[in-house]
Design an enzyme around this catalytic site. Structure first.
Site, PDB file in Angstrom:
ATOM      1  N   GLU A 100       0.844  -1.203   0.000  1.00  0.00           N
ATOM      2  CA  GLU A 100       0.000   0.000   0.000  1.00  0.00           C
ATOM      3  C   GLU A 100       0.874   1.246   0.000  1.00  0.00           C
ATOM      4  O   GLU A 100       1.960   1.249   0.586  1.00  0.00           O
ATOM      5  CB  GLU A 100      -0.892   0.025   1.250  1.00  0.00           C
ATOM      6  CG  GLU A 100      -2.234  -0.661   1.064  1.00  0.00           C
ATOM      7  CD  GLU A 100      -3.208   0.129   0.189  1.00  0.00           C
ATOM      8  OE1 GLU A 100      -2.761   0.953  -0.639  1.00  0.00           O
ATOM      9  OE2 GLU A 100      -4.419  -0.093   0.325  1.00  0.00           O
ATOM     10  N   ASP A 104      -4.823   4.772   5.874  1.00  0.00           N
ATOM     11  CA  ASP A 104      -5.445   5.954   6.468  1.00  0.00           C
ATOM     12  C   ASP A 104      -6.479   5.473   7.497  1.00  0.00           C
ATOM     13  O   ASP A 104      -6.128   5.175   8.642  1.00  0.00           O
ATOM     14  CB  ASP A 104      -6.076   6.744   5.305  1.00  0.00           C
ATOM     15  CG  ASP A 104      -6.524   8.126   5.672  1.00  0.00           C
ATOM     16  OD1 ASP A 104      -6.832   8.363   6.844  1.00  0.00           O
ATOM     17  OD2 ASP A 104      -6.601   9.001   4.787  1.00  0.00           O
ATOM     18  N   LEU A 109      -7.646  -1.652   3.799  1.00  0.00           N
ATOM     19  CA  LEU A 109      -6.793  -2.788   4.153  1.00  0.00           C
ATOM     20  C   LEU A 109      -7.590  -3.870   4.884  1.00  0.00           C
ATOM     21  O   LEU A 109      -7.349  -5.069   4.685  1.00  0.00           O
ATOM     22  CB  LEU A 109      -5.615  -2.302   5.008  1.00  0.00           C
ATOM     23  CG  LEU A 109      -4.569  -3.350   5.326  1.00  0.00           C
ATOM     24  CD1 LEU A 109      -4.027  -4.020   4.062  1.00  0.00           C
ATOM     25  CD2 LEU A 109      -3.422  -2.725   6.124  1.00  0.00           C
TER      26      LEU A 109
HETATM   27  C1  PRP Z   1      -5.794   5.068  -1.158  1.00  0.00           C
HETATM   28  C2  PRP Z   1      -4.629   4.142  -0.808  1.00  0.00           C
HETATM   29  C3  PRP Z   1      -5.303   3.040  -0.039  1.00  0.00           C
HETATM   30  C4  PRP Z   1      -6.487   3.720   0.599  1.00  0.00           C
HETATM   31  C5  PRP Z   1      -6.216   3.931   2.047  1.00  0.00           C
HETATM   32  O1  PRP Z   1      -6.390   4.634  -2.341  1.00  0.00           O
HETATM   33  O2  PRP Z   1      -3.975   3.658  -1.947  1.00  0.00           O
HETATM   34  O3  PRP Z   1      -5.701   1.980  -0.883  1.00  0.00           O
HETATM   35  O4  PRP Z   1      -6.687   4.971  -0.061  1.00  0.00           O
HETATM   36  O5  PRP Z   1      -7.277   4.615   2.677  1.00  0.00           O
HETATM   37  P1  PRP Z   1      -8.089   3.988   3.886  1.00  0.00           P
HETATM   38  O6  PRP Z   1      -7.110   3.420   4.882  1.00  0.00           O
HETATM   39  O7  PRP Z   1      -8.827   5.183   4.445  1.00  0.00           O
HETATM   40  O8  PRP Z   1      -9.022   2.947   3.367  1.00  0.00           O
HETATM   41  P2  PRP Z   1      -7.393   5.549  -3.188  1.00  0.00           P
HETATM   42  O9  PRP Z   1      -8.796   5.130  -2.857  1.00  0.00           O
HETATM   43  O10 PRP Z   1      -7.059   6.985  -2.973  1.00  0.00           O
HETATM   44  O11 PRP Z   1      -7.118   5.105  -4.676  1.00  0.00           O
HETATM   45  P3  PRP Z   1      -5.776   5.245  -5.557  1.00  0.00           P
HETATM   46  O12 PRP Z   1      -4.745   4.327  -4.912  1.00  0.00           O
HETATM   47  O13 PRP Z   1      -6.172   4.778  -6.911  1.00  0.00           O
HETATM   48  O14 PRP Z   1      -5.345   6.688  -5.506  1.00  0.00           O
END
Ligand code: PRP
Length: 195
Positions: A100, A104, A109
């Site tokens: 990852e 956040d 995850l």
């Molecule tokens: C981001 C990152 C994680 C997720 C984490 O992806 O790559 O997969 O957010 O956030 P969380 O812990 O709050 O679930 P995003 O949805 O921004 O897509 P991307 O990777 O295509 O930018």
């Protein structure tokens, strides 16, 4: 290097050092352990990190990708997601390392661990470049982390703002996202003026 509304949080040299360390730690975990190691990149954010990390792990391994998307509407932000692009390989009996760019809230995850864990991998671990631990809503195991980050909007090194800035080589913090929203394409020129 800084613009009026953004700062370099982790410079490219520091990222490189951090990625090398993570590569060594991952290699130490699996060295001499029977079974195949698979790096699972979560598209799209982890693509840049995965490309560097894979080359910092001196082991035989394979690479696969998964892409997931949150459902919109009322379920948005609830962690309810769907698989947009699935893995191409069977991971049963293999050592899976989810890669990852950022953890956040932990919702993504948590979903991934449940989904991939149901496919009977030998082990299931996660490496993240950035851990925003202060924003966690769900506790989730995290075996390796590169950097702890404050609760500011981040972009660069794979992280985007409306799809742009993933190619910025440093990790940038943008405390004032409202200003970025007004001038979404101005940041690169401010941070990296032409020589
Ligand atoms: C981001 C990152 C994680 C997720 C984490 O992806 O790559 O997969 O957010 O956030 P969380 O812990 O709050 O679930 P995003 O949805 O921004 O897509 P991307 O990777 O295509 O930018």
């Amino acid at each position: 290097m800084s613009a009026s509304f953004a700062q370099v949080l982790v410079a490219r040299e520091e990222i490189e050092t951090g990625v090398s360390r993570l590569g060594r730690e991952i290699a130490e975990t699996y060295r001499g352990v029977p079974g195949e190691v698979v790096l699972v990149g979560v598209l799209k954010g982890s693509a840049v990190f995965l490309a560097d990390l894979a080359r910092a792990i001196p082991l035989d391994l394979t690479i696969d990708f998964i892409s997931i998307s949150s459902y919109g509407g009322d379920a948005s932000g609830s962690g309810v997601v769907r698989i947009v692009k699935d893995l191409e390989q069977d991971i049963s009996g293999k050592h899976v390392v989810v890669v990852e760019d950022i953890v956040d809230t932990g919702l993504t995850l948590t979903y991934l661990r449940k989904t991939l864990g149901a496919r009977s991998p030998a082990t299931l671990r996660t490496v993240t470049l950035i851990d925003k631990a202060a924003r966690r809503l769900l506790p989730v195991p995290l075996e390796w982390r590169g950097f702890e980050a404050p609760d500011a909007f981040l972009l660069g090194y794979g992280l985007d703002y409306r799809g742009i800035y993933r190619n910025v080589p440093d990790l940038i913090a943008v405390p004032d996202v409202a200003r970025l929203a007004l001038h979404p394409r101005s940041l690169v020129e401010e941070l990296y003026p032409a020589q």
